[in-house]
Write an enzyme that holds these catalytic residues in place. Structure first.
Site, PDB file in Angstrom:
ATOM      1  N   TYR B 337      54.541  51.620  24.717  1.00 58.23           N
ATOM      2  CA  TYR B 337      55.648  52.383  24.137  1.00 58.23           C
ATOM      3  C   TYR B 337      56.386  53.146  25.224  1.00 58.23           C
ATOM      4  CZ  TYR B 337      53.999  51.622  19.307  1.00 58.23           C
ATOM      5  OH  TYR B 337      53.663  51.065  18.106  1.00 58.23           O
ATOM      6  N   PHE B 340      58.703  50.928  27.315  1.00 60.58           N
ATOM      7  CA  PHE B 340      59.887  50.420  26.625  1.00 60.58           C
ATOM      8  C   PHE B 340      60.860  51.548  26.273  1.00 60.58           C
ATOM      9  CE2 PHE B 340      57.152  46.633  25.401  1.00 60.58           C
ATOM     10  CZ  PHE B 340      57.745  45.823  26.346  1.00 60.58           C
ATOM     11  N   LYS B 346      69.225  50.136  26.534  1.00 61.21           N
ATOM     12  CA  LYS B 346      68.986  49.494  25.245  1.00 61.21           C
ATOM     13  C   LYS B 346      69.310  50.451  24.096  1.00 61.21           C
ATOM     14  CE  LYS B 346      64.732  48.841  23.706  1.00 61.21           C
ATOM     15  NZ  LYS B 346      63.386  48.266  23.533  1.00 61.21           N
ATOM     16  N   TYR B 347      68.829  51.694  24.175  1.00 64.16           N
ATOM     17  CA  TYR B 347      69.039  52.626  23.067  1.00 64.16           C
ATOM     18  C   TYR B 347      70.486  53.106  22.982  1.00 64.16           C
ATOM     19  CZ  TYR B 347      64.097  52.126  22.563  1.00 64.16           C
ATOM     20  OH  TYR B 347      62.868  51.574  22.369  1.00 64.16           O
ATOM     21  N   GLU B 405      56.584  52.392   9.965  1.00 64.02           N
ATOM     22  CA  GLU B 405      55.797  51.917  11.104  1.00 64.02           C
ATOM     23  C   GLU B 405      54.391  51.552  10.631  1.00 64.02           C
ATOM     24  OE1 GLU B 405      56.330  51.091  14.326  1.00 64.02           O
ATOM     25  OE2 GLU B 405      54.175  50.608  14.302  1.00 64.02           O
ATOM     26  N   ASP B 433      53.281  48.565   6.615  1.00 60.03           N
ATOM     27  CA  ASP B 433      53.880  47.332   7.124  1.00 60.03           C
ATOM     28  C   ASP B 433      55.149  47.069   6.311  1.00 60.03           C
ATOM     29  OD1 ASP B 433      54.555  44.549   7.487  1.00 60.03           O
ATOM     30  OD2 ASP B 433      52.549  44.221   8.288  1.00 60.03           O
ATOM     31  N   MET B 434      56.262  46.893   6.992  1.00 64.39           N
ATOM     32  CA  MET B 434      57.537  46.737   6.277  1.00 64.39           C
ATOM     33  C   MET B 434      57.517  45.585   5.286  1.00 64.39           C
ATOM     34  SD  MET B 434      60.044  45.029   9.148  1.00 64.39           S
ATOM     35  CE  MET B 434      59.326  45.758  10.615  1.00 64.39           C
ATOM     36  N   GLU B 449      63.935  46.894  16.155  1.00 62.62           N
ATOM     37  CA  GLU B 449      63.863  46.307  17.506  1.00 62.62           C
ATOM     38  C   GLU B 449      62.590  45.483  17.580  1.00 62.62           C
ATOM     39  OE1 GLU B 449      63.226  48.815  20.858  1.00 62.62           O
ATOM     40  OE2 GLU B 449      62.565  50.544  19.708  1.00 62.62           O
ATOM     41  N   GLU B 458      58.750  37.224  18.504  1.00 63.97           N
ATOM     42  CA  GLU B 458      57.799  38.239  18.036  1.00 63.97           C
ATOM     43  C   GLU B 458      57.910  38.421  16.523  1.00 63.97           C
ATOM     44  OE1 GLU B 458      57.925  41.717  20.560  1.00 63.97           O
ATOM     45  OE2 GLU B 458      57.498  40.555  22.362  1.00 63.97           O
TER      46      GLU B 458
END
Lengths: 649, 649
Positions: B337, B340, B346-347, B405, B433-434, B449, B458
């Protein structure tokens, strides 16, 4: 019922003839009518040809019945597996641009194979790829093959070869249906359950082009009624070339499947026979519409010559890989001696060679005065001693024979042979390795039989170099020279057998094998020659040879799975002995060819030479071969340092 | 002494420059004069060039001394290994028609390598094959490689590419020296200790042709004094194209070796510098005859730009194969984490995309009345939550954020972040879990992301399909779509690393890797695209793509070791994010490319398309890729049924 009986080949699968049928939802009726019609099995669609997964009512939601022909219970398990080959829906096209058709095709293919597998069918017939591109079809079949227990998949390939000038419509190299097969099986990594069903068409490609297929995994040949000609009486017959092709199919255990519509008359007198054979219903009254084609195929089968005795003897060895003998390191067993001693042709040749040598060595005038010293090095249980004595008797020459043998077990037999035959005066038995024997006198003639399938591969050169010490400077060696030969072959079966070991070692070994399901792609070429006695003291037994093969133009492309190796030996002057196909000694069975596999089969095309390199390498304790291809592509040098395969000194 | 210092690239071997020397039997003198002349190592013949084994007196009988330069004692072990590269006799020709020369060559080669190996030299320079045929040479080198402990063998290859119209003298395809190398290394089965020393000539092939070599195992570049131009003051310099080539060598850790005679003036003012640096004898007085070339090379080295910071950061990852993450099956670690989250670029892109979406969603008039529901699915430790809140602030829109998350460890951090930042009113944390979350309301914007190096690898598609349930029908997904890309590459180093595992599994795995020593042989092409939300309920996430690559004509032939993969994502409208080289987002470091290896590298030629097939396959518990090539040759479909490599659902 089988096409007929053939002496010596009773177990060949090519005795059975199948018939391609339309879809029927009454499978028992379909099967019985065809079996009663004289066929041994049906190639039948398993699913209604109008079925398309994308057209199914979504409401059924997986609960709906698939449009299969009947349940598994309509036939007994042995009927399913013994008499039905599944015919996959011919509309499927997994490489279509149309994604719906592609998806429908994939779903249907998987459903049908799954059903066929459930029924324990022996094989399914896959339709020919629709275009030159078949990667998605091959991927799907490859996926299926990963989990298929024992069922075979036969990919239909039309037996056609467009002439290169007629081509141009298809891109790339795809002018030859062999490419379709080659591409498909490469994508499926030579899977052993994937094979070919050749679709025979009215016109045939050249003999060389046809010949390629006999090294491939061909299980069936489908011949349509429209490929038959019509004889004077209106019955079907085949062209001479088709007849030869059928004979080759029979010889290679390829099953014939007849397809198409009735286009010719039914056989006249057979009605009664059929009636007698039929044991239920009233089938006898209605001849099968394709009966006259079946009868003709049976006629072709029955008129084949019976297998020659030697072929029959060797039937069990066909395409069976054997590791070469290590006669120098290991002592042969009685059984092995027994087998080789039976090869009378070989010893007749030796006797002829010895006779000629004796006559050259000693004139008629000196015959009673001079005694020729002949040494048999590697005498085994004595067959060459006998040949030598018979040659002496035949020529009236006096002989002293030393029988030198390193195997103490053979020595025992030798002693009893000499006693039994009363050869004590002429024969002296020496229990010793010829390479270290301290001979009491020098020899006029040195006789040996140390040759392997590839000539020098059982270390004859090294042994005879050792024995040369006790040969007179003008002495004669029988054999006086020998040469090995190779030729590139397609040998799908052998390649798969080597591959099944899943290791490098087996790919770097040369095998002795009775070649049968192979295609010889070019004439043999000589590789290594050894002559005895060797006059140059510097000459070593290392050898290197680069060979260039040209594939005949009309063959088309072909796969080289490896090289077949042979030898030819000059025993003395014009007396030779060998297995090189064009000059092979007839009726000799001591040697099968040798096979050098390629780790990666090489695809060859006419016009681009196939360049092969072979090395014979000598170390202090072993001798080995290395080999590779450098054109059209380079392949790894196989067996470096003899890491996998060697012959011990 | 090294050519110079370069920030960030201190460990590069290309800092060291060597010099090719003549044979000398005074090796200490040879070495010291060259080291004092400024070179770091010598490429020196080990044996008298007049030596021929066949001319040796037979009487010596093996007792005679071989004509080597000195004994192993004349230099210390570290001098031998640190400063001497052995130069194998250039007269050797193992593929000569002349058997004596061939045998002499083989004996000499083995003696020299054996001696070099005894001295623990790091490398030996092998002379270039004399003709297009090199199989016997390659076989002998391959034999040597089997037992070589750590020494490298550098095969000299002239950096030339005859134009196809100028060719014709050489048979087959041998119009390009790359073929020589390719054939040699194929015969030696890509041995990792066999590499290339490129011989740079006065004229250079095209940039594409040169480019191929940067994917090959090139260790050294030999540049002759006659390849240098002369500047106005009589000193050596290189053409612009040669300069670029040298820079590329430096960048790829390829060591320069200067060879040939002094053809230009010596440097003027450097005499003092050299004198200062010399710490013994009177070397400083005599400048090395090739000193001006060395100085020029050092000048080229020193004027290179320092490595950019990101490159420096990624230096340790160059060409290092990593297994892709399994973020769905495994929970990421804090370290991951941490890394990244540092990727600010990226953000920033995400924040821009979210801002645009908020503005589109809610007009200025409604800004104070409407609250947009934004769900971050896969919130991790909260960087996208922060980006969303910043976007809301920036645009003046009201936001309710759900942070979903599945990793319970990240949830802990999220809670403390919300508390720390005082986001309790706006942010609701969901530990779930979504794919199975039962959302209390539907979202206007779904932000995620979940992309891997290859976009969908992924399992972003599967996750977002699961999350789509709680997106309003007119809701927005950020990213709204993403596409994967591939291109064929030469990647000898990666191929050898994969091969070193000696199993199928590693050949059927895709790796995340910072590509450096690779040659990109054609432009990228798009592979799979996924769009969110997906309107069609029928559309599954299986994909199949067939791609056709054309190698540029001036490249010549090249080896494809596999495919580099990238992605580009449209976050929202014109805001994109990606690593596809031609459109890559700058200064982003979250993703390295992906690499799909080929089990059997494929040789491609201009004019014959390279056809590649990729499948994305979905099972009930996993998703995987399969891939193969069908032109110019067909290769086995890799990873059937995801047997080796898959991503768990």
């Amino acid at each position: 019922m089988p096409l007929g009986e053939r002496t010596g080949d009773e177990k060949s699968e090519s005795r059975y003839c199948g018939v391609e049928t339309e879809f029927s939802d009454d499978v028992p009726q379909l099967l019985s009518s065809n079996l009663h019609g004289g066929f041994d099995f049906v190639v039948a669609p398993l699913m209604d040809p109008t079925y398309r997964p994308s057209l199914m009512d979504d409401g059924s939601n997986g609960a709906g019945l698939l449009p299969f022909a009947g349940s598994d219970l309509v036939l007994s398990p042995s009927q399913w597996s013994g008499h039905v080959v599944g015919k996959i829906s011919s509309w499927i096209d997994l490489d279509s641009e149309d994604e719906v058709l592609r998806t429908d095709s994939e779903i249907t293919l998987k459903q049908e194979i799954s059903w066929a597998s459930h029924l324990s069918l022996q094989a399914c017939l896959l339709p020919s790829p629709k275009g030159p591109s078949c990667a998605n079809y091959a991927r799907c079949v490859n996926e299926i093959l990963q989990n298929l227990t024992s069922m075979q998949l036969w990919l239909t390939i039309p037996l056609e070869k467009s002439d290169s000038d007629a081509g141009g419509a298809n891109p790339d190299h795809m002018i030859d249906s062999w490419y379709l097969w080659n591409s498909f099986r490469l994508l499926c990594e030579h899977h052993s359950q994937l094979s070919v069903a050749l679709h025979v068409l009215p016109s045939l490609p050249s003999a060389n082009s046809l010949g390629r297929w006999f090294g491939e995994s061909v299980r069936a040949a489908i011949i349509s009624s429209n490929s038959f000609l019509t004889n004077a009486r209106g019955y079907p017959c085949l062209s001479k070339r088709h007849q030869n092709l059928m004979a080759a199919f029979f010889n290679h255990s390829i099953q014939i499947v007849i397809s198409g519509e009735q286009l010719h008359s039914l056989p006249p007198g057979n009605l009664d026979t059929t009636a007698n054979n039929s044991d239920n219903h009233n089938e006898g009254l209605h001849l099968h519409p394709l009966r006259s084609y079946l009868d003709y195929v049976a006629y072709l089968y029955q008129r084949m010559d019976p297998l020659p005795e030697q072929e029959r003897f060797e039937l069990g060895y066909r395409d069976y890989l054997q590791s070469p003998l290590q006669p120098l390191m290991d002592n042969l067993e009685a059984q092995t001696y027994e087998t080789f001693e039976k090869d009378t042709v070989k010893y007749i040749q030796y006797q002829r060679a010895i006779s000629k040598a004796l006559l050259d060595r000693v004139s008629d005038e000196e015959a009673s005065a001079l005694t020729t010293v002949l040494m048999v090095v590697g005498a085994g249980r004595g067959p060459l001693v006998r040949a030598a004595l018979q040659a002496a008797e035949e020529t009236g020459r006096k002989l002293r024979v030393y029988a030198v043998e390193k195997n103490p077990n053979a020595i025992i037999t030798l002693h009893s042979l000499v006693k039994l035959e009363g050869w004590e005066k002429e024969v002296i038995i020496i229990s010793c390795d010829m390479r270290c024997w301290d001979a009491p006198e020098k020899a006029d003639v040195l006789v040996s039989e140390l040759l392997g399938s590839f000539g020098d591969n059982e270390l004859s050169p090294e042994c005879l170099d050792g024995a040369q010490r006790f040969l007179k400077p003008d002495g004669i060696s029988i054999p006086s020279s020998y040469t090995s030969f190779i030729q590139p072959i397609t040998a799908s079966k052998l390649y798969n057998d080597v591959k099944s070991h899943k290791d490098l070692l087996h790919f770097e070994t040369a095998y002795v094998v009775k070649l049968h399901r192979v295609a010889r792609l070019a004439s043999t070429q000589p590789v290594f020659t050894f002559a005895h006695p060797e006059s140059s003291t510097k000459r070593k037994n290392d050898r290197y040879k680069k060979l260039e093969f040209e594939i005949p133009c009309d063959t088309g492309s072909a796969m080289v799975h490896g090289f077949a190796g042979y030898f030819d030996a000059t025993l003395y002057k014009d007396v030779h002995l060998g297995i090189e196909p064009s000059t092979a000694t007839s009726n000799m069975f001591s040697w099968f060819p040798i096979f050098f596999p390629l780790r990666t089969p090489v695809c060859v095309q006419p016009g681009i030479p196939l360049i092969v390199h072979l090395w014979r390498c000598c170390g202090s304790t072993k001798v080995w071969y290395e080999w590779c291809v450098s054109s059209p592509v380079s392949t790894p040098v196989q067996n470096p340092n003899g890491r996998s395969y060697w012959v011990g000194l």
